[in-house]
Design an enzyme around this catalytic site. Structure first.
Site, PDB file in Angstrom:
ATOM      1  N   ARG A  47      41.120 -51.792 -17.778  1.00 51.69           N
ATOM      2  CA  ARG A  47      42.190 -51.302 -16.886  1.00 51.69           C
ATOM      3  C   ARG A  47      43.435 -52.157 -17.070  1.00 51.69           C
ATOM      4  O   ARG A  47      44.556 -51.675 -16.981  1.00 51.69           O
ATOM      5  CB  ARG A  47      41.731 -51.273 -15.424  1.00 51.69           C
ATOM      6  CG  ARG A  47      42.833 -50.816 -14.456  1.00 51.69           C
ATOM      7  CD  ARG A  47      42.316 -50.273 -13.127  1.00 51.69           C
ATOM      8  NE  ARG A  47      41.280 -51.116 -12.540  1.00 51.69           N
ATOM      9  CZ  ARG A  47      41.486 -52.331 -12.014  1.00 51.69           C
ATOM     10  NH1 ARG A  47      42.691 -52.848 -11.987  1.00 51.69           N
ATOM     11  NH2 ARG A  47      40.486 -53.027 -11.507  1.00 51.69           N
ATOM     12  N   TYR A  99      61.547 -30.631 -13.955  1.00 46.84           N
ATOM     13  CA  TYR A  99      60.110 -30.422 -13.834  1.00 46.84           C
ATOM     14  C   TYR A  99      59.738 -30.400 -12.352  1.00 46.84           C
ATOM     15  O   TYR A  99      59.935 -31.385 -11.628  1.00 46.84           O
ATOM     16  CB  TYR A  99      59.355 -31.512 -14.591  1.00 46.84           C
ATOM     17  CG  TYR A  99      57.905 -31.182 -14.795  1.00 46.84           C
ATOM     18  CD1 TYR A  99      57.522 -30.217 -15.720  1.00 46.84           C
ATOM     19  CD2 TYR A  99      56.918 -31.815 -14.060  1.00 46.84           C
ATOM     20  CE1 TYR A  99      56.193 -29.895 -15.905  1.00 46.84           C
ATOM     21  CE2 TYR A  99      55.582 -31.506 -14.244  1.00 46.84           C
ATOM     22  CZ  TYR A  99      55.226 -30.543 -15.165  1.00 46.84           C
ATOM     23  OH  TYR A  99      53.906 -30.228 -15.341  1.00 46.84           O
ATOM     24  N   ASP A 171      63.703 -38.503 -18.038  1.00 49.40           N
ATOM     25  CA  ASP A 171      62.535 -37.787 -18.554  1.00 49.40           C
ATOM     26  C   ASP A 171      62.936 -37.228 -19.920  1.00 49.40           C
ATOM     27  O   ASP A 171      63.729 -36.298 -20.014  1.00 49.40           O
ATOM     28  CB  ASP A 171      62.143 -36.673 -17.570  1.00 49.40           C
ATOM     29  CG  ASP A 171      60.893 -35.912 -18.003  1.00 49.40           C
ATOM     30  OD1 ASP A 171      60.607 -35.880 -19.214  1.00 49.40           O
ATOM     31  OD2 ASP A 171      60.223 -35.339 -17.127  1.00 49.40           O
ATOM     32  N   LYS A 196      52.884 -33.520 -24.202  1.00 46.72           N
ATOM     33  CA  LYS A 196      53.635 -32.466 -24.886  1.00 46.72           C
ATOM     34  C   LYS A 196      53.830 -32.796 -26.373  1.00 46.72           C
ATOM     35  O   LYS A 196      52.872 -32.797 -27.106  1.00 46.72           O
ATOM     36  CB  LYS A 196      54.955 -32.242 -24.143  1.00 46.72           C
ATOM     37  CG  LYS A 196      54.785 -32.111 -22.616  1.00 46.72           C
ATOM     38  CD  LYS A 196      54.044 -30.850 -22.203  1.00 46.72           C
ATOM     39  CE  LYS A 196      53.619 -30.811 -20.742  1.00 46.72           C
ATOM     40  NZ  LYS A 196      54.673 -31.017 -19.767  1.00 46.72           N
TER      41      LYS A 196
END
Ligand SMILES: *Cc1c(COP(=O)(O)O)cnc(C)c1O
Length: 374
Positions: A47, A99, A171, A196
């Site tokens: 982690r 978005y 973004d 994407k």
């Protein structure tokens, strides 16, 4: 070094077991401690860090020209890490067009935690200036933005923001680091839905933040990554690092096809309007050429002559374009946005969004022509 070379080499891991050329995948949650209590290879628990995550983060930082990158389990986990750098009472200015879930995250989740959020037309500098409040700490920019592929001037927004001690996050999912480097234009933070184009094969969910400098926000994002725990697993990091290697070539090819198709579509009698930043008819064509001179990515929105029913007929008639949400994969997709966005949507009913993949452009054009004539 050029981006093509960085994309191949920046994620390399030198394997000491077998000198393997391909990157090994470290499917381990934990790492061995030495007798003196140290961790000689720098990893303790996955982690906190993992070699595959390190490699991906190094590659993303190199391509964006940032000091550091942080990989998360989804694009939205990356957005939320940035929002979590803020404090109660801080204000985020977000785009009206962008978005949808990023705004919902700010409003629905961060709102009750004490963050204030408002939306503005992010393509209008006077509107942005007027919308800034005394407690504004972050301006969130998405350019190009769905579904009309409208642009925001990163450099101008950064100048406006920095004069007031406000940070700018961009973004950069649609343009990718191949076509647009927000940090070089003055932004402080870049976000990617690596789901994407960076993954590029529609098989990994992921997100990333790249920071310009190792500063307090960078430290904070790292703490959020480790303590909120929405980190990316080693296998997905491997797949994304693999996607990164072909990103420059895929983007070049997909953007070339997109420009070609956008030009052809603009002259088709069944098309009312084409939205593509690389077309001189795009209202912000000059900004597109300044901000993304090497290519304007591979998303096109088209408005069909006729109504919503007609647009959906065209989408149904396409055979090479799969009807599905998302974007950025090697396979072309088509999406009727309004019916996905629901009753509050302001997207025109006759609009279809195309994600241009890596099929031959002649075959894609033939498919579009037969569907438009159907
Ligand atoms: C997909 C997408 C996101 C969210 O990414 P997830 O991986 O789905 O969480 C954010 N911004 C843009 C522009 C996107 O296309």
């Amino acid at each position: 070094m050029k981006k093509e070379t960085l994309a191949i080499h920046a994620t390399h891991i030198q394997d000491e077991t077998a000198n393997s050329v391909a990157t090994p995948i470290f499917l381990t949650t934990t790492f061995e401690r030495s007798a003196d209590g140290s961790y000689p290879k720098g990893h303790m628990y996955s982690r906190n860090s993992n070699p595959n995550r390190d490699a991906l983060e190094k590659g993303l930082a190199a391509l964006e020209g940032g000091a550091r990158a942080f990989a998360f389990g989804s694009g939205l986990a990356a957005v939320s890490a940035v929002f979590q750098c803020l404090s109660k009472g801080d204000h985020i200015l977000m785009p009206e067009v962008g978005y949808y879930a990023s705004y919902k995250l700010a409003e629905e989740i961060m709102g009750p935690w004490g963050l204030e959020v408002s939306q503005v037309d992010m393509s209008s500098l006077p509107a942005i200036e007027a919308a800034i409040k005394p407690n504004t700490r972050l301006i969130w920019v998405e350019t190009p933005a769905n579904p009309l592929l409208s642009l925001s001037d990163i450099e101008a927004i950064a100048t406006l923001a920095h004069g007031r001690g406000i940070r700018v996050g961009v973004d950069n999912t649609i343009a990718t680091p191949i076509f647009q480097n927000p940090l070089a234009l003055g932004a402080d933070i870049v976000m990617h839905a690596t789901t994407k184009y960076i993954g590029g094969h529609s098989d990994v969910l992921g997100g990333a933040i790249v920071v310009k400098e190792n500063d307090a926000w960078s430290e904070r994002i790292q703490r959020v990554q480790i303590l909120m725990g929405a980190t990316q697993n080693p296998l997905d990091c491997y797949l994304l690092a693999r996607g990164l290697k072909t990103l420059p070539i895929r983007m070049r090819e997909q953007a070339t096809s997109a420009l070609d198709l956008a030009k052809k579509l603009e002259n088709h009698p069944q098309i009312a309007q084409v939205h593509y930043p690389g077309l001189p008819s795009h209202p912000q064509y000059a900004l597109a050429m300044k901000q993304m001179p090497m290519g304007q990515s591979a998303m096109i929105s088209i408005q069909i002559q006729g109504d919503e029913t007609r647009a959906r007929q065209v989408a149904n008639a396409l055979t090479l374009f799969t009807q599905a949400t998302s974007l950025g994969g090697v396979e072309s997709l088509v999406e009727h946005r309004r019916s996905i966005e629901g009753p509050t949507s302001t997207t025109p009913g006759n609009l279809l969004r195309l994600s241009i993949g890596l099929e031959h452009v002649d075959d894609l054009w033939a498919d579009l022509q037969q569907a438009l004539q159907s």
